[in-house]
Enzyme design. Sequence first.
Site, PDB file in Angstrom:
ATOM      1  N   ARG A   9       6.272  -6.828  11.087  1.00 19.54           N
ATOM      2  CA  ARG A   9       6.679  -5.797  12.056  1.00 19.54           C
ATOM      3  C   ARG A   9       6.057  -6.160  13.386  1.00 19.54           C
ATOM      4  NH1 ARG A   9       6.611   0.660  11.231  1.00 19.54           N
ATOM      5  NH2 ARG A   9       8.485   0.044  10.091  1.00 19.54           N
ATOM      6  N   ARG A  67       4.994   4.074   5.596  1.00 24.29           N
ATOM      7  CA  ARG A  67       5.960   3.887   4.509  1.00 24.29           C
ATOM      8  C   ARG A  67       6.331   2.427   4.298  1.00 24.29           C
ATOM      9  NH1 ARG A  67       6.277   8.781   6.178  1.00 24.29           N
ATOM     10  NH2 ARG A  67       5.984   7.774   8.170  1.00 24.29           N
ATOM     11  N   THR A  68       6.663   1.738   5.374  1.00 19.45           N
ATOM     12  CA  THR A  68       7.191   0.378   5.204  1.00 19.45           C
ATOM     13  C   THR A  68       6.112  -0.536   4.635  1.00 19.45           C
ATOM     14  OG1 THR A  68       8.655   0.809   7.068  1.00 19.45           O
ATOM     15  CG2 THR A  68       8.438  -1.476   6.377  1.00 19.45           C
ATOM     16  N   LYS A  81      -7.774 -12.968  20.562  1.00 20.05           N
ATOM     17  CA  LYS A  81      -8.316 -14.131  21.289  1.00 20.05           C
ATOM     18  C   LYS A  81      -7.205 -14.878  22.021  1.00 20.05           C
ATOM     19  CE  LYS A  81     -11.694 -14.872  17.590  1.00 20.05           C
ATOM     20  NZ  LYS A  81     -12.072 -15.798  16.503  1.00 20.05           N
ATOM     21  N   HIS A 123      15.935  -2.768  11.809  1.00 22.31           N
ATOM     22  CA  HIS A 123      15.023  -2.415  10.717  1.00 22.31           C
ATOM     23  C   HIS A 123      15.841  -2.508   9.427  1.00 22.31           C
ATOM     24  CE1 HIS A 123      11.809  -0.778   8.491  1.00 22.31           C
ATOM     25  NE2 HIS A 123      11.487   0.266   9.243  1.00 22.31           N
TER      26      HIS A 123
END
Length: 323
Positions: free
Chosen positions: A120, A70-71, A99, A148
């Site tokens: 995120r 969703r986000t 890496k 959030h």
Amino acid sequence: MRPPVAVQSVQKGAGRMVLGYKGSVISIRDFDRDGILRVLSTAAHMEAEDHYGLLEGRILGTMFLEPSTRTRLSFASAMMKLGGKVLDLGDPELTSFKKGESLSDAIRIVAGYCDVIALRHPWEGAARLAAEIAGRPVINAGDGANQHPTQTFLDLYTIRKVRGQIDGLTVGFVGDLKYGRTVHSLVTALTRFDCRQVFVSPPNLAVPSGLLRELEESGVSYEQSDDLAGVLPELDILYSTRIQQERFPDIIEYERVKGAYRIDRALLESCVVKDSLRIMHPLPRVDELSPDLDDTPYAVYFEQARNGVPVRQALLAMVLGKA
Ligand code: NCD
């Protein structure tokens, strides 16, 4: 009794209003009541009218180092609806993180390719670190179990839409109140409004003590319970959450609490809830919310997810100085 916490959400900077934390959206704590309401009314404008072209020529960089449906997609949809473009990092396993590249270096690089970053990350505080070094706005799309904020704006937007107002409501939270970042942000945001908060969880998934202290210092009335059926009749909003399996240090601890507090039609019928009760959930759900609720008037979680688009349109336009 409120609004008690006077955090400046809107500072005058270089002749225009600056949003949140130095123009970035990092924590809901950086927003006072007026700042929150300004985002909600901008979102309502976005929903009411077509603003295609507002962000033409602008690029949103999306960096999701934890799973998201969703986000990530509603950020992309929001940017596209405003005529902007999206540059997505893609699967972190296929990037230079593999890496050994540091988050700071990666942020500096991506910042050079776009105008705003949505990040995120599993580390609490990652978004604030990114905002310090990016040199352009950063929007926190979830940092570990911490915050959030964009979810909170869409939660508040949904509450206002389905209940007409936020003040005066009794909001119940159920599920994983310890690790759920959507809960943490929303609990703080509701201290800017005149709401009563009720927390229902197993004892080992209770709201963190620091957050409870924040409520006490703000003079907010709250109660804690482990009896969902007992509190349901009092609630105007029930905010259900998934047990955050990925945050448990010990799988045995998770096994003990999984499946706690399943909400279904039979439960609502057995304890005489208000007709006006609305059930929210940030989604994804696992087994805490029965699909037999989906076509009842109580269920607003799919509408809630859709509201992510106008709310993120508003935030993108605001951090880019276009709203
Ligand atoms: C939430 C999250 O990522 O914190 N999902 C979302 O953004 N809608 C909730 C969750 O994962 O349980």
